[in-house]
Design a protein around this motif. Structure first.
Motif, mmCIF file in Angstrom:
data_model
loop_
_atom_site.group_PDB
_atom_site.id
_atom_site.type_symbol
_atom_site.label_atom_id
_atom_site.label_comp_id
_atom_site.label_asym_id
_atom_site.label_seq_id
_atom_site.Cartn_x
_atom_site.Cartn_y
_atom_site.Cartn_z
ATOM 1 N N PRO A 284 0.812 -1.222 0.000
ATOM 2 C CA PRO A 284 0.000 0.000 0.000
ATOM 3 C C PRO A 284 0.844 1.270 0.000
ATOM 4 O O PRO A 284 0.400 2.318 -0.460
ATOM 5 C CB PRO A 284 -0.824 -0.131 1.293
ATOM 6 N N GLU A 285 2.059 1.188 0.534
ATOM 7 C CA GLU A 285 2.931 2.362 0.548
ATOM 8 C C GLU A 285 3.304 2.767 -0.877
ATOM 9 O O GLU A 285 3.369 3.956 -1.201
ATOM 10 C CB GLU A 285 4.186 2.062 1.372
ATOM 11 N N GLN A 286 3.531 1.764 -1.741
ATOM 12 C CA GLN A 286 3.840 2.045 -3.132
ATOM 13 C C GLN A 286 2.637 2.662 -3.836
ATOM 14 O O GLN A 286 2.781 3.581 -4.652
ATOM 15 C CB GLN A 286 4.260 0.753 -3.852
ATOM 16 N N LEU A 287 1.433 2.179 -3.503
ATOM 17 C CA LEU A 287 0.220 2.758 -4.086
ATOM 18 C C LEU A 287 0.076 4.214 -3.672
ATOM 19 O O LEU A 287 -0.230 5.079 -4.494
ATOM 20 C CB LEU A 287 -1.005 1.965 -3.636
ATOM 21 N N SER A 288 0.300 4.502 -2.396
ATOM 22 C CA SER A 288 0.197 5.876 -1.894
ATOM 23 C C SER A 288 1.196 6.783 -2.596
ATOM 24 O O SER A 288 0.889 7.936 -2.947
ATOM 25 C CB SER A 288 0.434 5.918 -0.383
ATOM 26 N N LYS A 289 2.414 6.277 -2.809
ATOM 27 C CA LYS A 289 3.446 7.071 -3.491
ATOM 28 C C LYS A 289 3.027 7.356 -4.931
ATOM 29 O O LYS A 289 3.180 8.492 -5.429
ATOM 30 C CB LYS A 289 4.774 6.316 -3.468
ATOM 31 N N THR A 290 2.474 6.333 -5.606
ATOM 32 C CA THR A 290 2.028 6.510 -6.988
ATOM 33 C C THR A 290 0.916 7.549 -7.074
ATOM 34 O O THR A 290 0.908 8.402 -7.974
ATOM 35 C CB THR A 290 1.529 5.177 -7.570
ATOM 36 N N ILE A 291 -0.025 7.493 -6.136
ATOM 37 C CA ILE A 291 -1.128 8.461 -6.116
ATOM 38 C C ILE A 291 -0.603 9.870 -5.877
ATOM 39 O O ILE A 291 -1.005 10.834 -6.549
ATOM 40 C CB ILE A 291 -2.160 8.078 -5.032
ATOM 41 N N SER A 292 0.307 10.000 -4.931
ATOM 42 C CA SER A 292 0.883 11.320 -4.625
ATOM 43 C C SER A 292 1.624 11.885 -5.827
ATOM 44 O O SER A 292 1.491 13.086 -6.154
ATOM 45 C CB SER A 292 1.836 11.223 -3.427
ATOM 46 N N ASP A 293 2.410 11.043 -6.502
ATOM 47 C CA ASP A 293 3.150 11.501 -7.685
ATOM 48 C C ASP A 293 2.192 11.952 -8.780
ATOM 49 O O ASP A 293 2.414 12.985 -9.442
ATOM 50 C CB ASP A 293 4.045 10.377 -8.213
ATOM 51 N N THR A 294 1.113 11.181 -8.969
ATOM 52 C CA THR A 294 0.141 11.528 -10.006
ATOM 53 C C THR A 294 -0.575 12.829 -9.669
ATOM 54 O O THR A 294 -0.788 13.686 -10.549
ATOM 55 C CB THR A 294 -0.891 10.395 -10.167
ATOM 56 N N GLN A 295 -0.956 13.005 -8.414
ATOM 57 C CA GLN A 295 -1.625 14.242 -8.003
ATOM 58 C C GLN A 295 -0.702 15.447 -8.184
ATOM 59 O O GLN A 295 -1.155 16.529 -8.571
ATOM 60 C CB GLN A 295 -2.086 14.120 -6.550
ATOM 61 N N ARG A 296 0.578 15.262 -7.924
ATOM 62 C CA ARG A 296 1.534 16.355 -8.105
ATOM 63 C C ARG A 296 1.630 16.747 -9.578
ATOM 64 O O ARG A 296 1.677 17.939 -9.932
ATOM 65 C CB ARG A 296 2.903 15.950 -7.563
ATOM 66 N N LYS A 297 1.633 15.733 -10.451
ATOM 67 C CA LYS A 297 1.675 16.006 -11.889
ATOM 68 C C LYS A 297 0.396 16.703 -12.349
ATOM 69 O O LYS A 297 0.430 17.579 -13.224
ATOM 70 C CB LYS A 297 1.880 14.701 -12.660
ATOM 71 N N LEU A 298 -0.738 16.307 -11.763
ATOM 72 C CA LEU A 298 -2.005 16.964 -12.107
ATOM 73 C C LEU A 298 -1.982 18.429 -11.686
ATOM 74 O O LEU A 298 -2.521 19.302 -12.386
ATOM 75 C CB LEU A 298 -3.172 16.243 -11.427
ATOM 76 N N ASP A 299 -1.363 18.704 -10.548
ATOM 77 C CA ASP A 299 -1.229 20.093 -10.094
ATOM 78 C C ASP A 299 -0.396 20.901 -11.082
ATOM 79 O O ASP A 299 -0.718 22.066 -11.387
ATOM 80 C CB ASP A 299 -0.580 20.145 -8.703
ATOM 81 N N GLU A 300 0.669 20.275 -11.598
ATOM 82 C CA GLU A 300 1.526 20.968 -12.568
ATOM 83 C C GLU A 300 0.748 21.258 -13.854
ATOM 84 O O GLU A 300 0.832 22.361 -14.408
ATOM 85 C CB GLU A 300 2.750 20.100 -12.881
ATOM 86 N N VAL A 301 -0.026 20.272 -14.294
ATOM 87 C CA VAL A 301 -0.828 20.470 -15.497
ATOM 88 C C VAL A 301 -1.875 21.548 -15.260
ATOM 89 O O VAL A 301 -2.132 22.402 -16.127
ATOM 90 C CB VAL A 301 -1.518 19.148 -15.907
ATOM 91 N N GLY A 302 -2.481 21.544 -14.058
ATOM 92 C CA GLY A 302 -3.480 22.554 -13.731
ATOM 93 C C GLY A 302 -2.903 23.957 -13.786
ATOM 94 O O GLY A 302 -3.566 24.898 -14.251
ATOM 95 N N GLY A 303 -1.674 24.093 -13.310
ATOM 96 C CA GLY A 303 -1.021 25.403 -13.350
ATOM 97 C C GLY A 303 -0.792 25.865 -14.779
ATOM 98 O O GLY A 303 -0.987 27.053 -15.099
#
Length: 214
Positions: free
Chosen positions: A113-132
């Protein structure tokens, strides 16, 4: 067959008939233990009758009740080569189910689950960059709505992941510490004990006859 009985029950029914069949494949319900054997497999008598007739309809066994209503019927029944082939098919199918179950247990026990959490966090960060980038470019404005929907989906996934991590830490990890092999062995022996209790050992004594079918 319209399944009102499980694979295990169907296997047990066929083994009970084979066990009580004579050298010609005939099953005498008046002088054998087949009645008691079958009644111990399916508690609902109507379901048992339905299963026997459906097996008869497809030629796996021969089964017919003859008599007037209100009187104990005369039962004519027997097994044949298709019976043995069906037993082999069921054993193979049950083994496949066990291997699939074992694989699922392995996947659950080795899931991180730690790897899943890391993947989700990385994806959300990329979405924030795209949003900007979208907010600073008028040409990209039409992408704001689909991006918002994607964000909502990932928020839901993140929430589920957080709950799953609690389950993992409190339930699955303790099981891991007890040893994966122990869990798989428990499942394996649970299945084996069911099969053995049905008289699966009868296959051994009749293996030559069954082998000849292949």
């Amino acid at each position: 067959m319209r399944k009102k009985v499980t694979k295990f029950q169907e296997l047990r029914i066929l083994l009970a008939l084979i066990k009580n069949a004579n050298e010609k494949g005939e099953v005498d319900f008046t002088s054998s233990e087949v009645d008691s054997d079958l009644s111990g497999i399916v508690a609902n008598g109507n379901w048992l009758d339905s299963a026997l007739y459906e097996l008869n309809d497809v030629g796996i066994i021969y089964y017919e009740e003859i008599g007037e209503e209100g009187f104990r019927p005369f039962i004519s029944a027997g097994v044949n080569a298709k019976t043995h082939r069906r037993v082999a098919e069921l054993v193979s199918s049950i083994q496949g189910d066990y291997e699939s179950m074992e694989q699922r247990i392995t996947e659950i026990l080795t899931f991180n689950p730690e790897q899943l959490s890391k993947t989700i966090s990385d994806t959300q960060r990329k979405l924030d960059e795209v949003g900007g980038q979208i907010s600073n470019n008028e040409l990209l404005k039409p992408l704001e709505r689909p991006l918002s929907e994607i964000r909502n989906h990932f928020n839901s996934v993140s929430t589920v992941s957080q709950h799953y991590e609690d389950v993992y830490k409190n339930i699955i990890r303790p099981v891991q510490e007890e040893g994966q092999s122990g869990v798989r062995a428990t499942v394996k022996w649970a299945i084996i004990s069911i099969a053995v209790s049905t008289g699966l050992s009868f296959l051994v004594s009749n293996w030559d006859a069954i082998s000849a079918l292949f």
